[in-house]
Design an enzyme around this catalytic site. Structure first.
Site, mmCIF file in Angstrom:
data_model
loop_
_atom_site.group_PDB
_atom_site.id
_atom_site.type_symbol
_atom_site.label_atom_id
_atom_site.label_comp_id
_atom_site.label_asym_id
_atom_site.label_seq_id
_atom_site.Cartn_x
_atom_site.Cartn_y
_atom_site.Cartn_z
ATOM 1 N N ASN A 21 0.874 -1.177 0.000
ATOM 2 C CA ASN A 21 0.000 0.000 0.000
ATOM 3 C C ASN A 21 0.910 1.226 0.000
ATOM 4 O OD1 ASN A 21 0.464 1.099 2.723
ATOM 5 N ND2 ASN A 21 -0.525 -0.764 3.467
ATOM 6 N N ASN A 71 -7.920 -7.804 9.849
ATOM 7 C CA ASN A 71 -8.001 -8.437 8.532
ATOM 8 C C ASN A 71 -8.094 -9.955 8.572
ATOM 9 O OD1 ASN A 71 -5.766 -5.886 7.718
ATOM 10 N ND2 ASN A 71 -7.853 -5.973 6.964
ATOM 11 N N ARG A 90 0.396 -11.585 2.319
ATOM 12 C CA ARG A 90 -0.389 -11.772 3.548
ATOM 13 C C ARG A 90 -1.144 -13.098 3.578
ATOM 14 N NH1 ARG A 90 -3.362 -6.869 6.387
ATOM 15 N NH2 ARG A 90 -3.154 -8.432 8.033
ATOM 16 N N HIS A 166 -8.657 0.204 2.762
ATOM 17 C CA HIS A 166 -9.618 -0.602 3.532
ATOM 18 C C HIS A 166 -10.701 0.344 4.057
ATOM 19 C CE1 HIS A 166 -6.574 -3.953 4.754
ATOM 20 N NE2 HIS A 166 -7.443 -4.474 3.908
ATOM 21 N N ASP A 168 -12.002 0.469 6.914
ATOM 22 C CA ASP A 168 -11.756 0.968 8.273
ATOM 23 C C ASP A 168 -10.674 2.050 8.336
ATOM 24 O OD1 ASP A 168 -9.416 -0.496 8.091
ATOM 25 O OD2 ASP A 168 -9.864 -1.846 9.753
ATOM 26 N N CYS A 259 -7.145 -1.281 13.039
ATOM 27 C CA CYS A 259 -6.545 -2.394 12.286
ATOM 28 C C CYS A 259 -5.844 -3.398 13.198
ATOM 29 C CB CYS A 259 -5.484 -1.898 11.310
ATOM 30 S SG CYS A 259 -6.003 -0.621 10.201
HETATM 31 N N1 ARG Z 1 0.227 -3.425 5.891
HETATM 32 C C1 ARG Z 1 -1.104 -3.921 6.042
HETATM 33 C C2 ARG Z 1 -1.731 -4.133 4.672
HETATM 34 O O1 ARG Z 1 -1.437 -3.402 3.764
HETATM 35 C C3 ARG Z 1 -1.926 -2.976 6.873
HETATM 36 C C4 ARG Z 1 -3.300 -3.489 7.157
HETATM 37 C C5 ARG Z 1 -4.175 -2.483 7.859
HETATM 38 N N2 ARG Z 1 -5.388 -3.068 8.268
HETATM 39 C C6 ARG Z 1 -6.606 -2.507 8.217
HETATM 40 N N3 ARG Z 1 -7.593 -3.149 8.728
HETATM 41 N N4 ARG Z 1 -6.805 -1.366 7.611
HETATM 42 O O2 ARG Z 1 -2.504 -5.057 4.463
#
Ligand code: ARG
Length: 265
Positions: A21, A71, A90, A166, A168, A259
């Site tokens: 991201n 997540n 992930r 996301h 959230d 998160c």
């Molecule tokens: N580095 C993680 C990703 O890019 C951060 C996730 C953040 N989580 C969230 N629920 N917004 O997936």
């Protein structure tokens, strides 16, 4: 306050090891000791609230983002709908989350292999309805599939700013209303939000960039990254108390308070 339970995962192996991201850059490493301190501060802020319990899962070496338990999937009652991560980086987290939920007596549902779904990061309940963020990490078809499983409607919201990938990161249910950043949504989604939440708190770009919307709301407490006094004032006018926790090292990965937690029921 009624009791609440969250799942968190300690940051033993947390770091910026890949870039999935716009916040993440391998050139901008997270300070490990500071990340541990910030995570502990968040954990302490939550566990100090009356009636609140935090369950912990084991961190896993080589899976730096497993700290972002939001997540893992979606939890509704004793049902756990497991995420299907978009990025291969992930995908390895899934078996550990599923193991944790199986060991804790949850029923596990998996979506079809070809769908992408990033759990409570992209699916939130607000004012009695489900809202599903899609485009960057979750497919609209995944929300349709989850909607079939739940037997409830999900209102899809198209995300348009890759920094707020996301739901959230740009939308937070609070009481019967919501906090959101308008710039993260397409026109149709904005219309839905404005119709549903006439009294919402809309945050400014500079507040959104500090992850103002990535808050954990428990009773009248709002736990969030140290953000704007303006938002805290708006919240206090509505009877909420801001509890800021500095989370700079997690923002380097594109995540903050919400998160790092997953609400369990
Ligand atoms: N580095 C993680 C990703 O890019 C951060 C996730 C953040 N989580 C969230 N629920 N917004 O997936």
């Amino acid at each position: 306050m009624k009791s609440a339970r969250f799942l968190m995962c300690p940051p033993d192996y947390y770091g910026i090891e890949y870039e999935i991201n716009p916040w993440m850059s391998r050139k901008r490493a997270a300070d490990h000791d500071l990340a541990v301190k910030q995570w502990n501060d968040l954990h302490r802020a939550l566990t100090s609230l009356p009636g609140l319990t935090v369950e912990l899962m084991e961190p896993v070496k080589g899976l730096p983002d497993i700290v972002f338990t939001a997540n893992a999937g979606l939890v509704v009652g004793d049902l756990f709908i497991s995420s299907r991560f978009r990025h291969p980086e992930r995908q390895g987290e899934t078996r550990y989350y599923e193991e944790w939920f199986a060991d804790h007596g949850y029923r596990i549902e998996r979506l079809p292999d070809d769908l992408q779904f990033e759990g409570a990061g992209d699916l939130l309940r607000a004012g009695g309805a489900w809202f599903g963020g899609y485009y960057f990490r979750t497919d609209p078809q995944a929300h349709a599939s989850v909607s079939d499983i739940l037997g409830e409607e999900i209102l899809p919201l198209r995300l348009v700013d890759e920094r707020f990938y996301h739901l959230d990161t740009c939308f937070c249910p609070i009481g019967d209303s919501a906090i959101y950043y308008p710039g993260a949504f397409d026109e149709y989604a904005l219309r839905v939000l404005r119709e549903r939440f006439a009294d919402a708190i809309e945050v400014a770009p500079e507040e959104a960039e500090q992850f103002a919307c990535n808050a954990v709301v428990v009773g009248n407490w709002v736990i969030l990254n140290s953000v704007s006094p303006k938002l805290c004032k708006a919240l206090s006018d509505r009877g909420y108390t801001c509890h800021p926790v500095e989370l700079s090292e997690f923002i380097k990965s594109g995540g903050s308070a919400k998160c790092l937690t997953l609400a369990l029921s």
